[in-house]
Design a protein around this motif. Structure first.
Motif, short mmCIF file in Angstrom:
data_model
loop_
_atom_site.label_atom_id
_atom_site.label_comp_id
_atom_site.label_asym_id
_atom_site.label_seq_id
_atom_site.Cartn_x
_atom_site.Cartn_y
_atom_site.Cartn_z
N VAL A 53 -9.22 39.19 62.97
CA VAL A 53 -8.68 37.85 63.15
C VAL A 53 -8.36 37.21 61.81
O VAL A 53 -7.31 36.62 61.62
CB VAL A 53 -9.67 36.95 63.94
N SER A 54 -9.29 37.35 60.85
CA SER A 54 -9.14 36.64 59.58
C SER A 54 -9.85 37.41 58.48
O SER A 54 -10.91 38.01 58.71
CB SER A 54 -9.75 35.24 59.72
N PRO A 57 -12.49 33.28 56.40
CA PRO A 57 -13.66 34.14 56.42
C PRO A 57 -13.39 35.42 57.22
O PRO A 57 -12.47 35.43 58.04
CB PRO A 57 -14.72 33.28 57.11
N PRO A 58 -14.21 36.45 57.03
CA PRO A 58 -14.00 37.69 57.79
C PRO A 58 -14.39 37.51 59.26
O PRO A 58 -15.56 37.33 59.58
CB PRO A 58 -14.91 38.70 57.08
N LEU A 59 -13.37 37.53 60.13
CA LEU A 59 -13.58 37.33 61.56
C LEU A 59 -12.90 38.44 62.35
O LEU A 59 -11.82 38.92 61.97
CB LEU A 59 -12.99 35.99 62.02
N VAL A 131 -21.91 35.78 66.60
CA VAL A 131 -20.92 35.09 67.42
C VAL A 131 -20.56 33.77 66.74
O VAL A 131 -21.41 32.95 66.45
CB VAL A 131 -21.45 34.83 68.85
N GLU A 132 -19.28 33.62 66.47
CA GLU A 132 -18.75 32.42 65.81
C GLU A 132 -18.24 31.41 66.83
O GLU A 132 -18.46 30.22 66.71
CB GLU A 132 -17.62 32.82 64.86
N GLN A 133 -17.53 31.94 67.85
CA GLN A 133 -16.90 31.06 68.83
C GLN A 133 -16.59 31.86 70.08
O GLN A 133 -16.30 33.05 70.01
CB GLN A 133 -15.60 30.50 68.22
N GLY A 145 -16.22 36.84 66.27
CA GLY A 145 -17.43 37.13 65.51
C GLY A 145 -17.20 37.03 64.03
O GLY A 145 -16.15 37.46 63.53
N ARG A 146 -18.19 36.48 63.33
CA ARG A 146 -18.15 36.46 61.86
C ARG A 146 -18.81 37.74 61.37
O ARG A 146 -19.95 38.04 61.71
CB ARG A 146 -18.88 35.25 61.31
#
Length: 188
Positions: A53-54, A57-59, A131-133, A145-146
Motif C-alpha cells: 500500500v505504502s 510508512p510501510p503498509l 493491524v493499522e486499519q 497492516g503496518r
C-alpha cells in the motif's frame, strides 16, 4: 442521464458468475494470513488480495470476507503475518482455504514471527504486521497492516491462482539464464 448514472446501472446488471469468471483471468498470489489467539493457538486463512500500500510508512493490505472467523481473531490479536506460499505448497493452501479451522495447521511446521504470528516453513517470503486499519468495502473488509519486519525465506517459485486453478511462476528470464548457464541440460 449522466455518464455516472449509466456506469452505475451497468455495474448493477453484472452477474456474479460472470464477474468471477472474468476476474479469474487475473492471476493472483496465494498468501496465507496467519495469527495466534489469546491461547497462542495458530489461525490462518488464504487470500489472493495481498498487496503493498505504502512505502512511507510501510503498509500492506488484504481483503477478507466479513464472515471470516480468522479475521475476527486477527482483529482481536491486532497483528498478522502474510506468508507468500511456494509452488510446492498447494496442499497447504487448499487445507487452509477450505479445511476446518482446527485442522488448518495439521502437519504444518511454523515459528513465531517477531510479533508472534506464525511464519510457515517453506514459504517464499513473509511480512509481519500490526493491524493499522480495517475498512468496510462491499461484502469484504480491507485490512491494512503496518509492517514491523519482513524476510525472503527461499528462492522457490511462488504459488499462483489463475482461472480457477493453482500453478507456480517461472519467469522466462530465469529460463533464459538457465539455458545460458547450461542448467536446463542437467538431468536430461
Amino acid at each position: 442521464m449522466t455518464h455516472r448514472a449509466t456506469r452505475q446501472q451497468e455495474v448493477e446488471v453484472i452477474d456474479g458468475r460472470r464477474f468471477r469468471d472474468v476476474l479469474g483471468n487475473f492471476p493472483t498470489s496465494v498468501v496465507a494470513i496467519t495469527t495466534t489467539d489469546a491461547g497462542e493457538r495458530p489461525h490462518g486463512m488464504i487470500v489472493g488480495t495481498f498487496t503493498s500500500v505504502s512505502l512511507d510508512p510501510p503498509l500492506v493490505s488484504f481483503l477478507a470476507d466479513r464472515s471470516s472467523t480468522t479475521l475476527r481473531t486477527i482483529r482481536d490479536a491486532g497483528r498478522f503475518c502474510a506468508n507468500a506460499l511456494a509452488g510446492d505448497q498447494e496442499r497447504l493452501s487448499r487445507r487452509m482455504a477450505t479445511g476446518p479451522a482446527r485442522e488448518r495447521f495439521a502437519d504444518t511446521a511454523w515459528e513465531a514471527s517477531p510479533l508472534g504470528s506464525p511464519v510457515l516453513d517453506g514459504v517464499v517470503a513473509w511480512v509481519d504486521c500490526a493491524v493499522e486499519q480495517v475498512v468496510e468495502i462491499g461484502d469484504h473488509l480491507l485490512v491494512v497492516g503496518r509492517v514491523h519486519d519482513l524476510c525472503v525465506e527461499s528462492l522457490k517459485t511462488p504459488l499462483l491462482f489463475f482461472r480457477g486453478g493453482y500453478g507456480d511462476y517461472l519467469s522466462s528470464t530465469a529460463l533464459l539464464l538457465d539455458r545460458l548457464v547450461g542448467w536446463d541440460e542437467i538431468g536430461r
